[in-house]
Design a protein around this motif. Structure first.
Motif, PDB file in Angstrom:
ATOM      1  N   GLY A  23     -51.663  -6.874  34.713  1.00  0.00           N
ATOM      2  CA  GLY A  23     -51.586  -5.462  34.385  1.00  0.00           C
ATOM      3  C   GLY A  23     -50.644  -4.642  35.246  1.00  0.00           C
ATOM      4  N   ILE A  24     -50.616  -4.883  36.555  1.00  0.00           N
ATOM      5  CA  ILE A  24     -49.828  -4.036  37.450  1.00  0.00           C
ATOM      6  C   ILE A  24     -48.343  -4.014  37.098  1.00  0.00           C
ATOM      7  CG2 ILE A  24     -49.027  -3.803  39.846  1.00  0.00           C
ATOM      8  CD1 ILE A  24     -51.868  -4.514  40.724  1.00  0.00           C
ATOM      9  N   PRO A  25     -47.691  -5.180  36.881  1.00  0.00           N
ATOM     10  CA  PRO A  25     -46.266  -5.103  36.493  1.00  0.00           C
ATOM     11  C   PRO A  25     -46.042  -4.344  35.186  1.00  0.00           C
ATOM     12  CG  PRO A  25     -46.842  -7.323  37.181  1.00  0.00           C
ATOM     13  CD  PRO A  25     -48.125  -6.572  37.047  1.00  0.00           C
ATOM     14  N   HIS A  26     -46.960  -4.485  34.243  1.00  0.00           N
ATOM     15  CA  HIS A  26     -46.819  -3.768  32.977  1.00  0.00           C
ATOM     16  C   HIS A  26     -46.989  -2.260  33.167  1.00  0.00           C
ATOM     17  CE1 HIS A  26     -47.230  -7.750  31.063  1.00  0.00           C
ATOM     18  NE2 HIS A  26     -46.636  -7.181  30.034  1.00  0.00           N
ATOM     19  N   VAL A  27     -47.915  -1.864  34.018  1.00  0.00           N
ATOM     20  CA  VAL A  27     -48.115  -0.434  34.275  1.00  0.00           C
ATOM     21  C   VAL A  27     -46.881   0.160  34.947  1.00  0.00           C
ATOM     22  CG1 VAL A  27     -49.445   1.219  35.641  1.00  0.00           C
ATOM     23  CG2 VAL A  27     -50.628  -0.546  34.325  1.00  0.00           C
ATOM     24  N   LEU A  28     -46.289  -0.576  35.873  1.00  0.00           N
ATOM     25  CA  LEU A  28     -45.079  -0.088  36.539  1.00  0.00           C
ATOM     26  C   LEU A  28     -43.926   0.044  35.544  1.00  0.00           C
ATOM     27  CD1 LEU A  28     -45.232  -2.133  39.873  1.00  0.00           C
ATOM     28  CD2 LEU A  28     -45.768   0.292  39.537  1.00  0.00           C
ATOM     29  N   LEU A  29     -43.773  -0.929  34.672  1.00  0.00           N
ATOM     30  CA  LEU A  29     -42.741  -0.845  33.638  1.00  0.00           C
ATOM     31  C   LEU A  29     -43.026   0.310  32.679  1.00  0.00           C
ATOM     32  CD1 LEU A  29     -42.173  -4.607  32.724  1.00  0.00           C
ATOM     33  CD2 LEU A  29     -40.532  -3.089  33.842  1.00  0.00           C
ATOM     34  N   ALA A  30     -44.301   0.517  32.355  1.00  0.00           N
ATOM     35  CA  ALA A  30     -44.665   1.617  31.461  1.00  0.00           C
ATOM     36  C   ALA A  30     -44.345   2.964  32.102  1.00  0.00           C
ATOM     37  CB  ALA A  30     -46.148   1.534  31.105  1.00  0.00           C
ATOM     38  N   ALA A  31     -44.580   3.088  33.403  1.00  0.00           N
ATOM     39  CA  ALA A  31     -44.237   4.335  34.099  1.00  0.00           C
ATOM     40  C   ALA A  31     -42.732   4.585  34.037  1.00  0.00           C
ATOM     41  CB  ALA A  31     -44.708   4.261  35.548  1.00  0.00           C
ATOM     42  N   PHE A  32     -41.962   3.517  34.173  1.00  0.00           N
ATOM     43  CA  PHE A  32     -40.498   3.633  34.054  1.00  0.00           C
ATOM     44  C   PHE A  32     -40.112   4.051  32.639  1.00  0.00           C
ATOM     45  CE2 PHE A  32     -36.368   1.491  33.196  1.00  0.00           C
ATOM     46  CZ  PHE A  32     -35.583   2.273  34.051  1.00  0.00           C
ATOM     47  N   ALA A  33     -40.809   3.492  31.630  1.00  0.00           N
ATOM     48  CA  ALA A  33     -40.530   3.861  30.241  1.00  0.00           C
ATOM     49  C   ALA A  33     -40.828   5.342  30.006  1.00  0.00           C
ATOM     50  CB  ALA A  33     -41.364   3.003  29.293  1.00  0.00           C
ATOM     51  N   LEU A  34     -41.952   5.823  30.525  1.00  0.00           N
ATOM     52  CA  LEU A  34     -42.302   7.239  30.363  1.00  0.00           C
ATOM     53  C   LEU A  34     -41.270   8.137  31.031  1.00  0.00           C
ATOM     54  CD1 LEU A  34     -46.161   7.061  31.002  1.00  0.00           C
ATOM     55  CD2 LEU A  34     -45.031   7.625  28.844  1.00  0.00           C
ATOM     56  N   ARG A  35     -40.802   7.728  32.187  1.00  0.00           N
ATOM     57  CA  ARG A  35     -39.758   8.499  32.878  1.00  0.00           C
ATOM     58  C   ARG A  35     -38.483   8.545  32.047  1.00  0.00           C
ATOM     59  NH1 ARG A  35     -35.712   6.991  36.610  1.00  0.00           N
ATOM     60  NH2 ARG A  35     -35.122   8.679  38.039  1.00  0.00           N
ATOM     61  N   THR A  36     -38.141   7.421  31.429  1.00  0.00           N
ATOM     62  CA  THR A  36     -36.950   7.366  30.572  1.00  0.00           C
ATOM     63  C   THR A  36     -37.112   8.275  29.362  1.00  0.00           C
ATOM     64  OG1 THR A  36     -36.532   5.083  31.267  1.00  0.00           O
ATOM     65  CG2 THR A  36     -35.423   5.845  29.269  1.00  0.00           C
ATOM     66  N   PHE A  37     -38.281   8.255  28.731  1.00  0.00           N
ATOM     67  CA  PHE A  37     -38.530   9.141  27.587  1.00  0.00           C
ATOM     68  C   PHE A  37     -38.384  10.608  27.999  1.00  0.00           C
ATOM     69  CE2 PHE A  37     -41.745   5.780  25.957  1.00  0.00           C
ATOM     70  CZ  PHE A  37     -40.712   4.973  25.532  1.00  0.00           C
ATOM     71  N   ALA A  38     -38.926  10.940  29.175  1.00  0.00           N
ATOM     72  CA  ALA A  38     -38.852  12.316  29.646  1.00  0.00           C
ATOM     73  C   ALA A  38     -37.404  12.740  29.879  1.00  0.00           C
ATOM     74  CB  ALA A  38     -39.667  12.474  30.931  1.00  0.00           C
ATOM     75  N   GLN A  39     -36.609  11.843  30.447  1.00  0.00           N
ATOM     76  CA  GLN A  39     -35.199  12.144  30.686  1.00  0.00           C
ATOM     77  C   GLN A  39     -34.432  12.323  29.383  1.00  0.00           C
ATOM     78  OE1 GLN A  39     -34.087   8.801  33.144  1.00  0.00           O
ATOM     79  NE2 GLN A  39     -34.456   9.907  35.048  1.00  0.00           N
ATOM     80  N   ASN A  40     -34.819  11.551  28.369  1.00  0.00           N
ATOM     81  CA  ASN A  40     -34.142  11.615  27.067  1.00  0.00           C
ATOM     82  C   ASN A  40     -34.669  12.738  26.173  1.00  0.00           C
ATOM     83  OD1 ASN A  40     -32.674   9.379  27.847  1.00  0.00           O
ATOM     84  ND2 ASN A  40     -33.963   7.929  26.736  1.00  0.00           N
TER      85      ASN A  40
END
Length: 221
Positions: free
Chosen positions: A34-51
């Protein structure tokens, strides 16, 4: 494409490290996966916010539960048909399913543990943010929607490739079940996310399939 490569490498390494019988049935499996997926998901959310696409991707709409639940149930039925073909009763290939069940742990424990159930939900949501969000956006932008859909599903399945070896059986040989399931389900979840342009339907479909496959409707072995 760097984001896609990072996601693929991290998830592939996570499968290699966690889907091992040494972690079978232990909470450590859910933490490690779970932890690596949560970290990747946080990065995805940051990318969505930037876009500027964050609200559009994660805000549910009326009817999304039904829109996701129906494909989830359909996938459950399809998985039983596929399993009857791939792992016929009484054959050595049934051991492939047994190895998967061993890693996931006792269904009674999963069903009655708030932590494990919550971990399962968090992992599913994280996977959708990464694969049907970040990765699908990148591939669709580069190759177009149709090719992007197929490529996203294919990469999702290929990331599980280490389980072919780690969940192998001495008699039945290499175990392809998770890779096959990931590709088939990935096509459906990717199509849902792409057509709906938001993630709640694919999250619901993924949750329905994963929870009931892991807890309620296990194939007898």
């Amino acid at each position: 494409m760097k984001r896609v490569l990072v996601a693929f490498v991290v998830v592939c390494a996570t499968y290699a490290a966690t889907f091992r019988l040494e972690l079978a049935g232990r909470p450590a499996f859910f933490w490690a996966f779970g932890i690596p997926h949560v970290l990747l998901a946080a990065f995805a959310l940051r990318t969505f916010a930037q876009n500027g696409t964050l609200a559009a991707r994660i805000t549910p709409r009326w009817g999304d539960i039904t829109l996701g639940a129906l494909p989830g149930v359909a996938l459950l039925g399809a998985s039983w048909v596929a399993r009857s073909v791939l792992v016929p009763t009484g054959t050595p290939r049934q051991a492939w399913l047994l190895h998967i069940y061993l890693v996931l742990g006792d269904p009674e424990t999963l069903q009655h543990s708030v932590f494990l159930t919550s971990a399962l939900v968090v992992i599913v949501i994280a996977e959708e943010l990464v694969w049907r969000g970040l990765v699908l956006d990148e591939l669709s932008g580069r190759f177009g929607p149709r090719r992007g859909f197929v490529l996203a599903a294919a990469l999702y399945a290929l990331a599980a490739l280490p389980t072919v070896y780690s969940l192998r059986d001495p008699v039945a040989g290499p175990n392809p079940l998770l890779v096959i399931a990931a590709f088939g389900c990935g096509l459906v979840w990717t199509f849902l996310a792409g057509r709906c342009e938001r993630l709640s339907p694919s999250i619901v479909a993924h949750l329905v399939f994963t929870y009931f496959s892991a807890v309620q409707f296990r194939w007898p072995v």
